[in-house]
Design an enzyme around this catalytic site. Structure first.
Site, short mmCIF file in Angstrom:
data_model
loop_
_atom_site.label_atom_id
_atom_site.label_comp_id
_atom_site.label_asym_id
_atom_site.label_seq_id
_atom_site.Cartn_x
_atom_site.Cartn_y
_atom_site.Cartn_z
N GLU A 67 0.84 -1.19 0.00
CA GLU A 67 0.00 0.00 0.00
C GLU A 67 0.88 1.25 0.00
O GLU A 67 0.65 2.17 -0.76
CB GLU A 67 -0.92 -0.01 1.23
N GLY B 233 -4.52 -0.77 5.34
CA GLY B 233 -4.74 -2.06 4.69
C GLY B 233 -4.34 -3.25 5.54
O GLY B 233 -4.19 -4.35 5.02
#
Length: 208
Positions: A6, A104
């Site tokens: 991410e 995430g």
């Protein structure tokens, strides 16, 4: 190594410079390092600029557990602020004070669990220094502190790591979880954690 993350930060640039980050063996997006947002040094931004070996995707792609699972041997590493004896982890708050967002973390935990040969790690220091009392406090507690949110439920507790070791909580019963988690707590707090686990009914006499 291959990159699917991410957040792209300087650590990946360091891996690339020493020849470890090649993306050559990825099952998906072979030859490209995948990321959603970038934060770091000027050198990092210069590396990213017009680099055909890097590709920025929307977060609903990079963080999709389905996409993550398509990479064999996917290893994910996350951090947390507190974990209890059930395996619940908090990575967002200190009581009612917001420290970070969920990000995430849950997506990558589950995605790597589904990956063939994948492994999901949550890493933390076993203690921290309380700024008010200047006393050492355990990050491993019987139950999460008041106000601390559950970032990762116990059903998604896999590998847990401190400086005192690593344990795999997948498929463990309540008393097995308590035993394993206490084993990687700071030695100063283990006896008190055992006493609390006994009160909670999640510690067996045979655990020792």
């Amino acid at each position: 190594l291959g990159m699917h993350t991410e957040m792209l930060c300087d650590a990946y640039l360091d891996l690339y410079r020493c020849g470890k980050l090649t993306n050559e063996k990825k099952q998906l997006n072979r030859g490209k390092g995948i990321w959603s947002f970038c934060l770091g040094s000027r050198e990092l931004y210069q590396w990213v600029e017009e680099n055909p070996g890097l590709a920025s995707y929307p977060v609903d792609y990079t963080n999709s557990p389905y996409v993550i699972s398509k990479q064999d041997n996917m290893v994910t590493i996350n951090n947390c602020l507190q974990v209890d004896l059930f395996g619940q982890t908090c990575a967002e708050t200190a009581g009612n004070r917001q420290i970070s967002g969920t990000g995430g973390q849950m997506d990558f935990l589950y995605g790597s669990f589904l990956s063939k040969g994948g492994q999901a790690f949550i890493c933390m220091a076993s203690t921290y220094r309380d700024k008010v009392t200047d006393r050492r406090q355990s990050r491993i507690v019987p139950v999460l502190s008041d106000g601390n949110v559950v970032t990762d439920p116990r059903s998604h507790a896999y590998y847990l790591v401190t400086e005192y070791g690593i344990v795999n909580l997948a498929g463990c019963s309540l008393w097995e979880r308590a035993e394993k988690i206490i084993s990687i707590a700071h030695p100063e707090f283990r006896e008190s954690l055992i006493a609390e686990a006994e009160k909670m009914g999640i510690w067996k006499r045979t655990n020792r």
